[in-house]
Enzyme design. Sequence first.
Site, PDB file in Angstrom:
ATOM      1  N   GLU A   1     -12.125  -4.535  -5.053  1.00  0.00           N
ATOM      2  CA  GLU A   1     -13.363  -4.931  -5.713  1.00  0.00           C
ATOM      3  C   GLU A   1     -14.328  -5.599  -4.743  1.00  0.00           C
ATOM      4  O   GLU A   1     -15.550  -5.390  -4.821  1.00  0.00           O
ATOM      5  CB  GLU A   1     -13.060  -5.880  -6.878  1.00  0.00           C
ATOM      6  CG  GLU A   1     -12.189  -5.283  -7.964  1.00  0.00           C
ATOM      7  CD  GLU A   1     -10.712  -5.561  -7.772  1.00  0.00           C
ATOM      8  OE1 GLU A   1     -10.018  -5.807  -8.770  1.00  0.00           O
ATOM      9  OE2 GLU A   1     -10.233  -5.537  -6.603  1.00  0.00           O
TER      10      GLU A   1
ATOM     11  N   ARG B   1       7.922   7.338  12.285  1.00  0.00           N
ATOM     12  CA  ARG B   1       7.314   8.050  13.411  1.00  0.00           C
ATOM     13  C   ARG B   1       6.368   9.104  12.836  1.00  0.00           C
ATOM     14  O   ARG B   1       6.788  10.169  12.399  1.00  0.00           O
ATOM     15  CB  ARG B   1       8.402   8.702  14.276  1.00  0.00           C
ATOM     16  CG  ARG B   1       9.383   7.686  14.863  1.00  0.00           C
ATOM     17  CD  ARG B   1      10.494   8.347  15.661  1.00  0.00           C
ATOM     18  NE  ARG B   1      11.367   9.174  14.863  1.00  0.00           N
ATOM     19  CZ  ARG B   1      12.371   8.708  14.110  1.00  0.00           C
ATOM     20  NH1 ARG B   1      12.599   7.408  14.057  1.00  0.00           N
ATOM     21  NH2 ARG B   1      13.138   9.535  13.412  1.00  0.00           N
TER      22      ARG B   1
END
Length: 398
Positions: A81, A236
Site C-alpha cells: 500500500e 541456485r
Amino acid sequence: MNPNMHASAQRLLLGFATLTPTYGRVMFTSDDHRYMARALHLAERGLFTTDPNPRVGCVLVRDGAIVGEGWHERAGEPHAEIHALREAGERARGATAYVTLEPCCHHGRTPPCSEALIAADVARVVVALQDPNPRVAGGGLAQLQAAGVEIESGLLAAESAALNPGFLSRMRRNRPYVRCKLAMSLDGRTAMASGESQWITGAHARADVQRLRARSSAILTGIGTVLADDPSLTVRLDEHGPEDFRQPLRVVLDTQLRMPATAKLLTQPGKTLVLTASDAAVPRAALEQAGAEVLRVPTGEGGVDLAAVMQTLAAREINEVLVECGAVLAGGFLQAGLIDELIVYVAPVLLGDGARGLFHLPGLERMAQKRGLEIRDIRKVGEDWRITAAPDYTSPLP
C-alpha cells in the site's frame, strides 16, 4: 477459483479467507476483477523475497485509471500500500485501493497501512483476503470503515490465499505449510538398491525444484539423506541474481547427532538448524563450531517428534517448508498427517523392482488401508512429468 486448485485445497484456503465477517457487496464488477487480478500479479513478484511476511500487491484506481501500484518486496521494507500511495501522490484522494490482503493496523517494523490509506483520503478499499494474523484479524478493515472508507472484501480470495499458504497456515494452525518433493521413475522408484539416485529426472525438472526451494522458508531433510548424498540444500537460480531471493533455512532432523561437522551444507551461504533428541555434548560442540545451530526437541515414534518440529519452525516464523528426504522420513511425515502437498516428478525411466520406493509405510497390508491422494495438477516439465497432489487424511494410516 483457481481452476488448477483441487477442491481440498480450496476448502483449506477458503477456511483461511473467512475468518472474519465479509464486508460490502456480493457482486463485483469486471473492473474490480481486473484491478484485483493486477494486484495479485504484483504480489507474485515477492514470491521469493517477502518471507516471513505475506506476499501482497496493491493497485490504486481513480476515474477508471491506475494512479499507483506496488507490492511488498522484503520484510522490514514498505508494504504494498505504501509503494502504491507514494506513486499516486495527491491522485490517491478519492481513489479505490485494491489490496490482496487486509491492510495492517499495528506498528511493527513499518507503520500501519490502514492509517496511511486513511491519511491519503482514499474513498474505497477492496480486499481479497482478510488477515488471520491476530494483530490484524479484521482490525484494519474496521479502522478504515470507522474513518468513513467504503470497505468490500472477498474478491479473488482463493487466489490470494494460494499465494500465501504458509503465512495463513502459520497464523491459523501454528505450523508451516509443508510440501514434500520427491522424484521417481515410472515404476515408482527413487533410487537404486545401492542408494544411487543422481539423476533420475532431467535438467528442466531440477530447475523447477530450485524455484520450489526459492519460495520456501526452509528446506528440511533427514540425517540419512545427509550421510548418503551430502547435499548442499541451497537455491541456485541461474536466471536470478542473489538479491532476487534469499537462501532458505536448512533444517536437518538428526535424532542421534550423527551429522559430520564436515557436511557440505555447513559450508553454504545461509543458516543450518539441526534438530535432535540427543544431549551428546561433543558432536553438538563440533557442529556448532562448524556454524550450525543445534536444538533439542522432544522425541516421537522412530525419532524426533515431527509435530514438535513444526511448532518449533512456526515459532521461528517459518511459513513454507520443502521436505526433501528419503522414504522413511517421507513416510513419517505422511503418517503424522503433516504433508499438505506432494510434488512428485516422474521420469520416463524404469529402475526395477529391486530399487527403493517413495514412502516407507509399515502396516499397510490390505486395500482398505490404502492412502488416497487428490490430484491438483499434472504437467510436463522438460522430459519429465510433475504431479501435484494432496494426501487424503480422512482414513488414517495404521
